[in-house]
Design a protein around this motif. Structure first.
Motif, PDB file in Angstrom:
ATOM      1  N   CYS A  26      -1.027  -3.288  -6.255  1.00  0.00           N
ATOM      2  CA  CYS A  26      -1.560  -3.761  -7.525  1.00  0.00           C
ATOM      3  C   CYS A  26      -0.378  -3.838  -8.492  1.00  0.00           C
ATOM      4  N   LEU A  45      -6.376   1.929 -12.626  1.00  0.00           N
ATOM      5  CA  LEU A  45      -5.427   1.714 -11.533  1.00  0.00           C
ATOM      6  C   LEU A  45      -5.820   2.508 -10.294  1.00  0.00           C
ATOM      7  N   THR A  48      -8.601   0.897  -8.228  1.00  0.00           N
ATOM      8  CA  THR A  48      -8.300  -0.279  -7.406  1.00  0.00           C
ATOM      9  C   THR A  48      -8.182   0.070  -5.929  1.00  0.00           C
ATOM     10  N   CYS A  50      -5.560   0.920  -4.453  1.00  0.00           N
ATOM     11  CA  CYS A  50      -4.269   0.453  -3.966  1.00  0.00           C
ATOM     12  C   CYS A  50      -3.340   1.639  -3.752  1.00  0.00           C
ATOM     13  N   LEU A  53       1.257   0.934  -6.825  1.00  0.00           N
ATOM     14  CA  LEU A  53       1.018   0.415  -8.169  1.00  0.00           C
ATOM     15  C   LEU A  53       2.373   0.043  -8.751  1.00  0.00           C
ATOM     16  N   TYR A  76      -0.303  10.417  -7.036  1.00  0.00           N
ATOM     17  CA  TYR A  76       0.674   9.356  -6.778  1.00  0.00           C
ATOM     18  C   TYR A  76       2.090   9.886  -6.981  1.00  0.00           C
ATOM     19  N   ARG A 258      -3.384  -8.391  -7.155  1.00  0.00           N
ATOM     20  CA  ARG A 258      -3.731  -7.434  -6.098  1.00  0.00           C
ATOM     21  C   ARG A 258      -3.570  -8.104  -4.738  1.00  0.00           C
TER      22      ARG A 258
END
Length: 273
Positions: A26, A45, A48, A50, A53, A76, A258
């Motif tokens: 993303c 975020l 998503t 994902c 990022l 993360y 994305r």
């Protein structure tokens, strides 16, 4: 549209094991998010799902720290460029499930971040870019053209199979006509130069006839300024689209790009190139 592209209901942060199967990127211009926007932006975020990022237009300071710390709290790992005296923006990549290493040599601008992402014996080189905006002045054009030349030279120097380039490039695809008059020849050459590296515009690959945008101005209309590029060695391209929820929720003035690249012994889906 949250979840529609990826086919799930958003819940907690993406499982780290997904990194062994898919690269889910993303890329979002966060519009110099301040501290008040950091937490809701981080929550979006995370939703998503994902595992990468890629964040641009991070103004060095309290807002950027708050956003990156919120993503750290969600599990993360964060890599961020260091602010320079002549630049007010930094660029960050946050990941789950990947081993991350900075690419050497590093670029000469905090607007560019290059990292190698490794998981399950596979590696992808990801470059995130925040190109200078179009100030529509001669000085702006000169500075933008110089950045574009340096950026292409740098990308060529670190090009390797399994290559992705994402971010807010502040240029138009030559087939995008809205407000093309405010862009100059070097802007379209920058886009063409990226393709000449052997990567493909992932959205254009999957949606060759689509008209899409990622930023809107009352004065300049709708423009596609944000991109994801990848080569076939990066994985099987199975999804690439623009998510306008950040704009709808006033989290940013940009849509997110994305993109999903699936790792498999054989590339059985649509692939860039």
């Amino acid at each position: 549209m949250q979840g529609a592209l990826f086919g799930f209901a958003p819940t907690a942060a993406v499982d780290e094991r997904v990194a062994g199967e898919e690269l889910r990127v993303c890329a979002l211009n966060v519009q110099s998010a301040g501290a008040s926007r950091a937490r809701p932006l981080a929550s979006w975020l995370v939703e998503t799902q994902c595992n990468v990022l890629a964040l641009t237009e991070l103004r060095a300071g309290e807002g950027a720290r708050a956003l990156l710390n919120a993503l750290r709290e969600e599990g993360y790992d964060v890599v961020c460029t260091v602010a320079r005296p002549d630049e007010q923006y930094v660029t960050a990549v946050t990941t789950r499930g990947f081993d991350v290493a900075r690419v050497v040599p590093e670029p000469d601008s905090a607007r560019i971040l290059a990292v190698d992402l490794s998981a399950a014996g596979r590696s992808v080189r990801l470059v995130t870019i925040y190109a200078p905006t179009n100030g529509m002045t001669p000085d702006s054009s000169t500075a933008r053209a110089a950045f574009q030349r340096r950026c292409l030279d740098y990308l060529a120097s670190i090009r390797t199979p399994g290559f992705c380039v994402v971010g807010d490039l502040n240029v138009l695809d030559s087939t995008d006509q809205p407000c093309a008059s405010v862009f100059e020849r070097h802007d379209f050459e920058f886009y063409a130069g990226l393709l000449a590296l052997g990567v493909s515009d992932t959205h254009r690959t999957l949606h060759p006839e689509a008209t899409q945008f990622s930023w809107v101005s009352d004065r300049l209309g709708a423009q596609r300024l944000d991109y994801a590029f990848a080569d076939a060695a990066a994985g099987s391209l199975v999804g690439s689209d623009y998510d306008h929820e950040p704009r709808r929720q006033n989290l940013s003035d940009h849509a997110a790009v994305r993109t999903i690249l699936r790792f498999a012994p054989e590339h059985d889906g649509a692939t860039p190139g």
